[in-house]
Design an enzyme around this catalytic site. Structure first.
Site, PDB file in Angstrom:
ATOM      1  N   SER A 401     -59.715  -7.867 -78.653  1.00  0.00           N
ATOM      2  CA  SER A 401     -59.415  -6.873 -79.660  1.00  0.00           C
ATOM      3  C   SER A 401     -58.911  -7.502 -80.950  1.00  0.00           C
ATOM      4  O   SER A 401     -59.633  -8.246 -81.606  1.00  0.00           O
ATOM      5  CB  SER A 401     -58.382  -5.933 -79.039  1.00  0.00           C
ATOM      6  OG  SER A 401     -58.374  -4.698 -79.601  1.00  0.00           O
ATOM      7  N   LYS A 426     -64.086  -7.224 -76.968  1.00  0.00           N
ATOM      8  CA  LYS A 426     -63.837  -5.816 -77.301  1.00  0.00           C
ATOM      9  C   LYS A 426     -64.048  -5.652 -78.804  1.00  0.00           C
ATOM     10  O   LYS A 426     -63.175  -5.970 -79.610  1.00  0.00           O
ATOM     11  CB  LYS A 426     -62.430  -5.384 -76.907  1.00  0.00           C
ATOM     12  CG  LYS A 426     -62.129  -3.925 -77.227  1.00  0.00           C
ATOM     13  CD  LYS A 426     -60.764  -3.525 -76.700  1.00  0.00           C
ATOM     14  CE  LYS A 426     -60.470  -2.065 -76.992  1.00  0.00           C
ATOM     15  NZ  LYS A 426     -60.146  -1.832 -78.412  1.00  0.00           N
TER      16      LYS A 426
END
Length: 511
Positions: A401, A426
């Site tokens: 992320s 991600k």
């Protein structure tokens, strides 16, 4: 995720916000159903929520008057209903959507009905996939309302919202309860009571896995490691349990314990299942730990390398990173290792702010792609790096992320070399909106690409140099310091990073 951040795995693009509350009280009168107007979901619009009824196809705002209206709702069902209208506030797009639904007699369920409409409207306006996973999203609201009407408990009603969201096919778009949301906010900016785990649902398997443990936390002392699967908490199976709900179960008062069943696989591939009783403690959430490593270069001269580990992208991450780098600069540090291993992410803004500590000018930090397929670069404005010293960034499969956004920004702009293992992958960004009842909706609003347009989602970032155990057998003169953490001395990735810094320095000297 557990206590330490509840949901720091999710990237949040926008500031935490509260949407407007419904201004009308739930009505106990039956209002008529109006046909749905179909809209082009690809058009940009700003939708507002209103409670309305319909009479002879004319809209009547229920907050003005609740007339004594009685009519059959649906097929042979006599009962109570309300209607919700999504109205576009742009005069250029005068579209509206009116949906009738039966109002529950159960107060708790009625509250969740309002939450359902809020969540549905936000998804309709902002979800990254304008096809809503190839389904009729307007019809989905009607179906969910009908299913929710006969329920008698808040939990059962919330499960209907979760079921509706699950049809989108995106595990990162979800709703969390008011308690879970409070924990998320605490995890972003404060301390809490728990066992010190970062956990997340693995999208491909649905298993609840450990992304990392906070150093010296109760979970770490109990021998729980990244990659372990949590199977049960206090005897309750975790099949289908979201990360925030699991986090809530792991938290509790200091001095109490929680029993966790863990499935572990060791380096040799041996599998074991064990139960561990873990005490709860106050978990300190400082995202930064650091050390200065005395380093002997190949030519024999001594220098200082600043080692900075960033464990999560909380609200304080950038400020603490800036203070740490300034302090190291004042102590004569000449190169840096930024450790993002097992950092599951957090606030996107924090990741972008950290990137600007290391970059100059107007460099692009990340490219976002919205629901219409438009690519929007996010760039710095006249940035000024604190230091231009050589930099190596450590990553691994637990770097996700916001960690991947930061690593991509530093790598693609030529500022850092990446060392370690392929990252998690991600490549989606979520917004977080607090709803009227204190719950919160996480919505995937964009995808992102690195500055060099590399797609990260479900792919990850491959580092420039892999870590190998070969370096463990190499001389460790640069780590011969009695005050240095012994874990750094035996960390092969740090040794590889040191070597890469030597290479950068030698290239700089040659030029």
């Amino acid at each position: 995720m557990e206590a330490v951040s509840s949901n720091l795995d999710c990237n949040t693009l926008t500031a935490l916000s509260r949407v407007s509350k419904f201004s009308s009280k739930p009505t106990s009168k039956l209002l008529f159903s109006c046909p749905l107007s179909r809209s082009n979901s690809r058009r940009k619009r700003n939708l507002g929520l209103k409670i309305v009824g319909c009479l002879d196809q004319k809209r009547v705002v229920s907050e003005a008057k609740n007339g004594d209206l009685v009519k059959r709702f649906g097929s042979g069902l006599l009962g109570f209903a309300a209607a919700v209208s999504l109205c576009c506030d742009s005069p250029a797009l005068p579209e509206s959507l009116t949906v009738a639904f039966p109002v529950s007699h159960t107060r708790e369920v009625n509250t969740v009905q309002r939450t359902l409409v809020e969540a549905w409207g936000l998804i309709r306006e902002t979800f990254v996939d304008p096809t809503f996973n190839h389904q009729d999203w307007d019809l989905k609201l009607q179906q969910t309302m009908v299913e929710m009407f006969p329920l008698r408990s808040e939990d059962a009603a919330y499960n209907k919202i979760k079921g509706m969201l699950s049809t989108l096919g995106d595990p990162f778009t979800r709703i969390i309860s008011p308690k879970e949301y409070q924990s998320f906010r605490i995890g972003s900016d404060g301390n809490l009571q728990g066992v010190g785990l970062f956990v997340n649902v693995e999208p491909k398997t649905g298993h609840l896995v450990v992304l990392s443990c906070i150093e010296n936390s109760p979970a770490a002392r109990a021998g729980i490691h990244e990659g372990d699967e949590l199977m049960e908490i206090n005897g309750e199976r975790l099949d289908g349990v979201a990360s925030e709900a699991a986090a809530q179960k792991l938290r509790g008062r200091v001095g109490t314990t929680v029993t966790v069943k863990v499935h572990s696989v060791d380096d040799l591939g041996s599998s074991c299942i064990r139960e561990v009783k873990i005490p709860r403690e106050v978990i300190k959430l400082s995202p930064i730990s650091s050390a200065i490593i005395p380093h002997k270069a190949p030519d024999g001269h001594l220098s200082k390398t600043g080692y900075v580990k960033l464990s999560t992208f909380s609200q304080t991450a950038a400020a603490e990173m800036e203070n740490t780098v300034h302090e190291m600069e004042s102590q004569g540090v000449q190169s840096y290792i930024l450790d993002l291993r097992n950092n599951p992410g957090g606030l996107v803004k924090a990741g972008l702010d950290v990137a600007q500590i290391w970059l100059d000018g107007t460099e692009t930090l990340v490219n976002t792609i919205d629901r219409d397929g438009n690519m929007i670069p996010i760039s710095m404005i006249d940035g000024h790096a604190i230091t231009h010293d050589p930099l190596v960034v450590l990553v691994n499969e637990g770097s996700a992320s916001a960690s991947e956004i930061l690593a991509g920004a530093l790598h693609d702009n030529g500022r850092a070399i990446l060392v370690g293992h392929r990252t998690f992958g991600k490549g989606k960004i979520q917004s977080v909106t607090e709803l009227h009842d204190g719950s919160a909706l996480f919505v995937t609003v964009a995808k992102y690409l690195s500055p060099a347009l590399h797609d990260i989602d479900q792919v990850g970032i491959t580092p420039d140099v892999q870590c190998t155990t070969d370096f463990l057998n190499s001389p460790k003169d640069s780590f011969k310091n009695g005050n240095l953490d012994s874990s750094l001395e035996s960390d092969s990735c740090i040794l590889v990073a040191e070597h890469q810094l030597d290479v950068q320095e030698s290239k700089g000297s040659a030029s």
